[in-house]
Design a protein around this motif. Structure first.
Motif, mmCIF file in Angstrom:
data_model
loop_
_atom_site.group_PDB
_atom_site.id
_atom_site.type_symbol
_atom_site.label_atom_id
_atom_site.label_comp_id
_atom_site.label_asym_id
_atom_site.label_seq_id
_atom_site.Cartn_x
_atom_site.Cartn_y
_atom_site.Cartn_z
ATOM 1 N N ARG A 580 9.509 27.270 49.337
ATOM 2 C CA ARG A 580 8.479 26.233 49.379
ATOM 3 C C ARG A 580 7.336 26.540 48.406
ATOM 4 N NH1 ARG A 580 6.927 26.892 54.081
ATOM 5 N NH2 ARG A 580 8.297 25.438 55.170
ATOM 6 N N LYS A 581 6.904 27.816 48.341
ATOM 7 C CA LYS A 581 5.810 28.172 47.429
ATOM 8 C C LYS A 581 6.202 27.923 45.982
ATOM 9 C CE LYS A 581 3.653 31.647 50.409
ATOM 10 N NZ LYS A 581 3.330 33.091 50.572
ATOM 11 N N MET A 582 7.451 28.191 45.628
ATOM 12 C CA MET A 582 7.887 27.953 44.259
ATOM 13 C C MET A 582 7.879 26.460 43.936
ATOM 14 S SD MET A 582 8.755 29.234 41.417
ATOM 15 C CE MET A 582 9.044 30.942 41.897
ATOM 16 N N PHE A 583 8.364 25.625 44.915
ATOM 17 C CA PHE A 583 8.314 24.175 44.690
ATOM 18 C C PHE A 583 6.873 23.694 44.560
ATOM 19 C CE2 PHE A 583 12.739 24.018 46.416
ATOM 20 C CZ PHE A 583 13.298 23.319 45.368
ATOM 21 N N GLN A 584 5.952 24.224 45.357
ATOM 22 C CA GLN A 584 4.555 23.786 45.316
ATOM 23 C C GLN A 584 3.870 24.177 44.015
ATOM 24 O OE1 GLN A 584 2.838 25.506 48.800
ATOM 25 N NE2 GLN A 584 3.730 23.988 50.210
ATOM 26 N N ILE A 585 4.328 25.254 43.393
ATOM 27 C CA ILE A 585 3.743 25.640 42.097
ATOM 28 C C ILE A 585 4.046 24.586 41.042
ATOM 29 C CG2 ILE A 585 3.909 27.325 40.215
ATOM 30 C CD1 ILE A 585 4.254 29.496 42.335
ATOM 31 N N TYR A 586 5.275 24.060 41.058
ATOM 32 C CA TYR A 586 5.639 23.055 40.070
ATOM 33 C C TYR A 586 5.158 21.672 40.473
ATOM 34 C CZ TYR A 586 8.595 26.399 37.595
ATOM 35 O OH TYR A 586 9.051 27.462 36.861
ATOM 36 N N SER A 591 2.725 16.008 45.695
ATOM 37 C CA SER A 591 3.362 14.780 46.187
ATOM 38 C C SER A 591 4.566 15.061 47.063
ATOM 39 C CB SER A 591 3.791 13.931 44.982
ATOM 40 O OG SER A 591 4.717 14.653 44.180
ATOM 41 N N GLY A 592 5.063 16.282 47.054
ATOM 42 C CA GLY A 592 6.248 16.614 47.825
ATOM 43 C C GLY A 592 7.539 16.326 47.093
ATOM 44 N N HIS A 593 7.466 15.917 45.814
ATOM 45 C CA HIS A 593 8.643 15.596 45.027
ATOM 46 C C HIS A 593 8.574 16.363 43.709
ATOM 47 C CE1 HIS A 593 8.206 12.182 47.760
ATOM 48 N NE2 HIS A 593 9.540 12.022 47.670
ATOM 49 N N VAL A 594 9.746 16.758 43.219
ATOM 50 C CA VAL A 594 9.875 17.355 41.891
ATOM 51 C C VAL A 594 11.034 16.663 41.186
ATOM 52 C CG1 VAL A 594 8.900 19.604 42.528
ATOM 53 C CG2 VAL A 594 11.360 19.213 42.791
ATOM 54 N N ASP A 595 11.051 16.761 39.859
ATOM 55 C CA ASP A 595 12.145 16.142 39.114
ATOM 56 C C ASP A 595 13.423 16.953 39.299
ATOM 57 O OD1 ASP A 595 12.312 18.017 36.488
ATOM 58 O OD2 ASP A 595 10.235 17.785 37.187
ATOM 59 N N ARG A 596 14.556 16.343 38.982
ATOM 60 C CA ARG A 596 15.868 16.949 39.245
ATOM 61 C C ARG A 596 16.067 18.225 38.413
ATOM 62 N NH1 ARG A 596 19.146 13.465 42.066
ATOM 63 N NH2 ARG A 596 20.976 14.730 41.532
ATOM 64 N N GLU A 597 15.608 18.215 37.170
ATOM 65 C CA GLU A 597 15.790 19.400 36.332
ATOM 66 C C GLU A 597 15.049 20.597 36.914
ATOM 67 O OE1 GLU A 597 15.057 20.829 31.693
ATOM 68 O OE2 GLU A 597 14.551 18.780 32.342
ATOM 69 N N THR A 598 13.784 20.383 37.326
ATOM 70 C CA THR A 598 13.010 21.477 37.927
ATOM 71 C C THR A 598 13.613 21.900 39.258
ATOM 72 O OG1 THR A 598 11.026 20.594 36.882
ATOM 73 C CG2 THR A 598 10.702 22.168 38.664
ATOM 74 N N PHE A 599 14.149 20.921 40.029
ATOM 75 C CA PHE A 599 14.747 21.233 41.331
ATOM 76 C C PHE A 599 15.941 22.188 41.178
ATOM 77 C CE2 PHE A 599 17.840 20.342 44.670
ATOM 78 C CZ PHE A 599 17.069 20.507 45.808
ATOM 79 N N PHE A 600 16.863 21.859 40.281
ATOM 80 C CA PHE A 600 18.046 22.721 40.119
ATOM 81 C C PHE A 600 17.689 24.049 39.451
ATOM 82 C CE2 PHE A 600 20.166 18.558 40.546
ATOM 83 C CZ PHE A 600 21.072 18.879 41.546
ATOM 84 N N CYS A 622 18.029 13.632 50.187
ATOM 85 C CA CYS A 622 16.613 13.920 49.866
ATOM 86 C C CYS A 622 16.189 13.322 48.536
ATOM 87 C CB CYS A 622 16.370 15.436 49.840
ATOM 88 S SG CYS A 622 16.546 16.239 51.446
ATOM 89 N N SER A 623 17.131 12.660 47.830
ATOM 90 C CA SER A 623 16.773 12.084 46.529
ATOM 91 C C SER A 623 15.852 10.899 46.743
ATOM 92 C CB SER A 623 18.039 11.663 45.778
ATOM 93 O OG SER A 623 18.853 12.802 45.517
ATOM 94 N N HIS A 624 14.866 10.788 45.857
ATOM 95 C CA HIS A 624 13.890 9.701 45.897
ATOM 96 C C HIS A 624 13.902 9.039 44.533
ATOM 97 C CE1 HIS A 624 10.409 7.494 47.381
ATOM 98 N NE2 HIS A 624 9.815 7.721 46.210
ATOM 99 N N GLY A 625 14.688 7.973 44.433
ATOM 100 C CA GLY A 625 14.857 7.353 43.134
ATOM 101 C C GLY A 625 15.925 8.101 42.343
ATOM 102 N N GLU A 626 15.899 7.882 41.010
ATOM 103 C CA GLU A 626 16.918 8.495 40.163
ATOM 104 C C GLU A 626 16.518 9.888 39.687
ATOM 105 O OE1 GLU A 626 17.675 5.873 36.974
ATOM 106 O OE2 GLU A 626 18.539 4.272 38.207
ATOM 107 N N ASP A 627 15.211 10.185 39.610
ATOM 108 C CA ASP A 627 14.790 11.437 38.977
ATOM 109 C C ASP A 627 13.977 12.332 39.911
ATOM 110 O OD1 ASP A 627 14.691 13.138 36.698
ATOM 111 O OD2 ASP A 627 12.611 12.522 36.379
ATOM 112 N N LYS A 628 13.688 11.936 41.140
ATOM 113 C CA LYS A 628 12.844 12.716 42.048
ATOM 114 C C LYS A 628 13.656 13.149 43.266
ATOM 115 C CE LYS A 628 8.923 12.304 39.777
ATOM 116 N NZ LYS A 628 8.199 13.454 39.233
#
Length: 640
Positions: A580-586, A591-600, A622-628
């Motif tokens: 969770r801390k790593m996701f929150q850094i990016y 917003s609670g969302h990251v792009d797919r490239e950063t996620f993988f 958990c996908s939100h749209g095409e890129d989040k």
């Protein structure tokens, strides 16, 4: 047998008596101090105060006896030790012999003089036997004077012998470089030195005088001048005597006029006036030294000359009734010269002394002409228009090209990437807004707040960014001095008003609790207690859904079942808090969302099994749209 000096009895036990009048039996002091230096004193009384009968010798007499060598009756006497050798440059350092001399110089091309007598001083330096010849400088002589022969050893004959102090005496001639000098006298030090060395000095002679110089010293021929005023006498009497006045020319009444300072020189030798400009550094003016060159200034002109052009008129005594004189220049009075009115406010000490002796004016005080600067105009800012921050809008009033307000760099470096997150609900009379949840993110580096609304399926409300990063003003604060929300204003149960909307803080994450514990002085005890009692163990700031919502939304039930399945099957997987801390850094906007490239990329760094069928299904849900991708629900599937 010794006798008692008092009673005349033998000095035996029972026959001596103690003098009861004696009370002091100490020895006399032989050491004293005078002006900070130790001084030896010889005692005059013994123990008990009895005066000593033995004669005392002084220290000089003792030293003389100690150094006195006895006369031997037999044998050769011992020779005294040699005196310590002292070199000449030490013994004769800064000791110079001075002789007064002159030499005769022929003047072949002059009808007024045939020869010239030039007086010189000959210096002999004892430390290295060098000599120099210097001629005293006479003002307006027209002859190069000063050092005729620089300091050096001078030869006295063709064999290369040099002059020695034994060769110098009064009343003799010496030849140096083909020029014969006659020594007539010497100073007192030279006379004492030569006599101490056994040289018999000749009697002093009179210094020869220059005939042409003596001729010029004769009184001038007396004659009667045709006028009462003698210009030659004025020139000779007041030569090089100048009156100096400090004046200002105030032209501020005209357009683009200013107040400038000048120096007025009045030459007493010919009654001429000169006005010099006073330049200051970086004043933007050409460095012209003079405003008016040296000339006589008319004060009153004749009637016919007033309308005649000055550029053609040649000013003379016929066109002028009165000229400016020294009595017209008085400190504290204005003076009009060439159409400009100068105000004299000060003068130099020589001018004051001249006016005191010539006109009897002793009171010429300096006048303060410095103008006091007006008080600075208070800069008033226009009313706030509501766009942007107050600090940003105020920069448009300070400069033509506005600059960004200064930031607290130290605070930004210390609190970089530190974000406090809170879960809040919206206070609204509308029933649809009661179930809406918002995530407040407070950035400690910039004191800004962003609000994000997590999307809820089938709710009819589009989630996402509710408010971008900005500073929020507290209600009731003035526009001139706005007060912004700080970390101490956020705690469970606090009401935050954001641009007319009221939010109630419901929950916080673990980072807020740690920050409040480390900065307990900023919070009230009730705020600390409210957060500590209701902090959740999982620490996720995502909104929780009750059982009723889970029953109404099948997608939510399916997501929860999938998360439970992955948690039961998961083994040796990384900690949920680290992910969770790593996701929150990016997630800069919280917003609670990251792009797919950063996620993988993050999943690959933690070696998460993204190729597993269950994990793939969780990523799809958990996908939100095409890129989040919503990483809040994704992180819940891993053990703590």
């Amino acid at each position: 047998m010794m006798s008692n000096p008092v009673h005349g009895l033998p000095f035996l036990p029972g026959m001596s008596f103690k003098d009861s009048t004696k009370t002091a039996f100490h020895r006399s002091q032989t050491l004293g101090y005078r002006n900070g230096y130790a001084v030896v004193r010889h005692p005059t009384v013994g123990i008990g105060g009895d005066r000593l009968q033995v004669s005392q010798l002084s220290q000089a007499e003792l030293d003389k006896l100690a150094s006195k060598a006895p006369v031997l009756t037999y044998g050769q006497p011992k020779q005294a030790p040699r005196a310590e050798f002292i070199p000449a440059y030490v013994a004769f350092d800064k000791k110079v012999l001075k002789f007064d001399a002159y030499f005769q110089e022929d003047v072949p091309l002059s009808t007024e003089e045939h020869y010239r007598i030039r007086q010189v001083n000959i210096y002999y330096y004892l430390e290295d036997d060098s000599m120099s010849v210097i001629e005293p400088v006479v003002e307006n002589s027209g002859i190069p004077q000063g050092k005729l022969i620089k300091r050096q050893r001078l030869a006295k004959n063709d064999r290369g012998d040099h002059y020695h102090w034994k060769d110098l005496n009064r009343g003799i001639n010496i030849t140096i470089y083909g020029r014969t000098f006659r020594i007539v006298d010497c100073d007192k030090f030279t006379q004492v030195f030569l006599e101490s060395q056994g040289i018999e000095l000749n009697p002093p002679e009179k210094m020869a005088l220059d005939p042409y110089t003596e001729l010029r010293k004769q009184p001038l021929r007396k004659y009667v001048t045709p006028t009462d005023f003698d210009q030659l006498k004025q020139f000779l009497t007041f030569d090089k005597q100048v009156l100096r006045f400090y004046a200002i020319w105030d032209d501020t009444d005209s357009m683009f006029g200013e107040c400038r300072t000048y120096i007025i020189h009045y030459y007493l030798m010919d009654d001429t006036v000169e006005i010099r400009e006073v330049h200051e550094r970086n004043d933007g003016r050409d460095p012209f030294p003079l405003l008016m060159s040296r000339q006589r200034m008319p004060k009153v002109l004749v009637e016919n000359a007033k309308n005649f052009p000055r550029c053609v008129l040649e000013i003379s005594d016929k066109e002028v009734l009165e000229w400016y004189t020294a009595k017209d220049f008085i400190v504290g009075k204005p003076l009009t010269i060439l159409g400009r009115t100068f105000f004299i406010y000060d003068c130099d000490p020589f001018t004051r002394q001249y006016y005191k002796e010539k006109f009897g004016i002793s009171d010429l005080p300096r006048i303060d002409v410095s103008k006091k600067e007006p008080p600075p105009v208070k800069q008033e800012l226009p009313p706030y228009n509501g766009y942007g921050l107050v600090e940003d809008s105020a920069q448009n009033c300070f400069a033509l090209i506005p600059k960004a307000p200064k930031k607290d760099v130290i605070k930004m470096l210390m609190n970089e990437n530190k974000v406090l997150r809170y879960l809040a609900a919206l206070e609204s009379p509308i029933p649809e807004d009661k179930d809406r949840r918002f995530v407040f993110s407070y950035f400690l580096a910039t004191d800004m707040i962003s609000i994000f609304e997590p999307p809820v399926r089938n709710s009819g409300i589009i989630g996402g960014k509710y408010l971008g990063r900005t500073k929020v003003v507290k209600p009731g604060s003035s526009v001139e001095n706005p007060t912004y929300y700080g970390p101490s204003d956020f705690f469970i149960g606090a009401v935050i008003e954001v641009f007319g909307h009221r939010f109630v803080i419901l929950d916080t994450d673990d980072c807020v609790l740690k920050y409040m514990e480390s900065n307990a002085a900023q919070y009230s005890p009730e705020a600390l207690l409210s957060v500590q009692s209701r902090v959740r163990k999982q620490g996720a700031p995502a909104p929780e859904l009750d059982n009723q919502q889970m029953e109404e939304d099948p997608g939510v039930q399916e997501l929860e079942a999938l998360i439970d399945t992955i948690q039961r099957q998961g083994k040796d997987r990384p900690c949920r808090d680290n992910i969770r801390k790593m996701f929150q850094i990016y997630d800069k906007e919280a917003s609670g969302h990251v792009d797919r490239e950063t996620f993988f990329k993050i999943c690959d760094s933690f070696h998460l099994p993204v190729d597993d069928s269950l994990v793939k299904e969780l990523i799809r849900m958990c996908s939100h749209g095409e890129d989040k991708i919503d990483y809040y629900n994704f992180v819940r599937a891993f053990s703590n």
